[in-house]
Design an enzyme around this catalytic site. Structure first.
Site, mmCIF file in Angstrom:
data_model
loop_
_atom_site.group_PDB
_atom_site.id
_atom_site.type_symbol
_atom_site.label_atom_id
_atom_site.label_comp_id
_atom_site.label_asym_id
_atom_site.label_seq_id
_atom_site.Cartn_x
_atom_site.Cartn_y
_atom_site.Cartn_z
ATOM 1 N N SER A 172 42.857 -24.033 -13.082
ATOM 2 C CA SER A 172 42.240 -24.697 -11.925
ATOM 3 C C SER A 172 43.216 -25.394 -10.976
ATOM 4 O O SER A 172 42.870 -25.664 -9.833
ATOM 5 C CB SER A 172 41.198 -25.720 -12.394
ATOM 6 O OG SER A 172 41.820 -26.856 -12.949
ATOM 7 N N LYS A 219 42.561 -32.924 -11.379
ATOM 8 C CA LYS A 219 42.222 -32.416 -10.045
ATOM 9 C C LYS A 219 42.945 -33.251 -8.994
ATOM 10 O O LYS A 219 43.615 -34.226 -9.313
ATOM 11 C CB LYS A 219 40.713 -32.488 -9.786
ATOM 12 C CG LYS A 219 39.833 -31.834 -10.849
ATOM 13 C CD LYS A 219 39.972 -30.327 -10.902
ATOM 14 C CE LYS A 219 39.137 -29.754 -12.053
ATOM 15 N NZ LYS A 219 39.365 -28.311 -12.234
#
Length: 205
Positions: free
Chosen positions: A57, A99
């Site tokens: 990711s 993230k």
């Protein structure tokens, strides 16, 4: 005879001094090592935390297997800022995610294709620009999930939350799917890659 005895006593005392000195040095070294060990443990558990990247990711900037140092104290001093890479708890997943902060409380976010707007202004995403350009050269979008969407219709970040996305926009479970991230769920900011050796370095935010 008395003089010989005194001389022997003096010589014995002189001989004992180096032994005592060595013992004292050993004790001091042991104390120093013990203090250093305690400091390392305190820093390790109270200020910083290791984190292992898992999944794609955050590619191309972070890859599976990389080990990071997460600064756990920074956000006790101030709130996260846009562009910073953070590690946070996801209770529904039972694990931590990594993230990038795209927007903070009060900001309005819109993601449409490869356009990311915060408060109506495009975000300059230098950290993935090369990947975006490559996708466009291949006649495709780098991002396939927009925001707001059917799951989250309000693009305004509420107080006490941040909006995050993975750098690998088409292969990331982030705020577009799980919603805004509460500040209390944030573990800290990823500051350093320490493994593998070839990747060692500070993380740009």
């Amino acid at each position: 005879m008395q003089q010989d005895t005194n001389q022997e006593t003096f010589e014995t005392n002189e001989a004992e001094k180096p032994v005592k000195k060595k013992k004292n040095e050993v004790v001091e070294w042991l104390k120093a090592l013990l203090i250093a060990l305690v400091l390392v443990v305190l820093i390790r558990w109270l200020l910083f935390k290791p984190f292992i990247v898992q999944g794609p990711s955050m590619q191309p900037n972070f890859v599976t297997g990389q080990k990071l140092i997460v600064n756990e104290i920074l956000y006790d001093i101030r709130k996260p800022e846009c562009g910073e890479v953070v590690v946070f708890h996801v209770p529904s997943e039972g694990r931590d995610f990594i993230k990038r902060v795209i927007a903070v409380a009060g900001d309005t976010v819109q993601v449409e294709g490869d356009k990311v707007l915060v408060n109506g202004k495009p975000v300059n995403e230098t950290y993935i620009q090369e990947a975006i350009d490559q996708a466009h050269a291949d006649d495709r979008l780098y991002n396939s999930t927009n925001f707001p969407n059917a799951h989250f219709s309000d693009g305004k970040v509420p107080e006490g939350h941040v909006f995050v996305m993975g750098d690998n926009r088409s292969n990331s479970t982030d705020s577009r799917m799980i919603g805004f991230i509460p500040l209390e769920d944030i573990v800290g900011r990823a500051d350093l890659i320490f493994w593998p050796i070839k990747d060692i370095g500070l993380i740009n935010h």
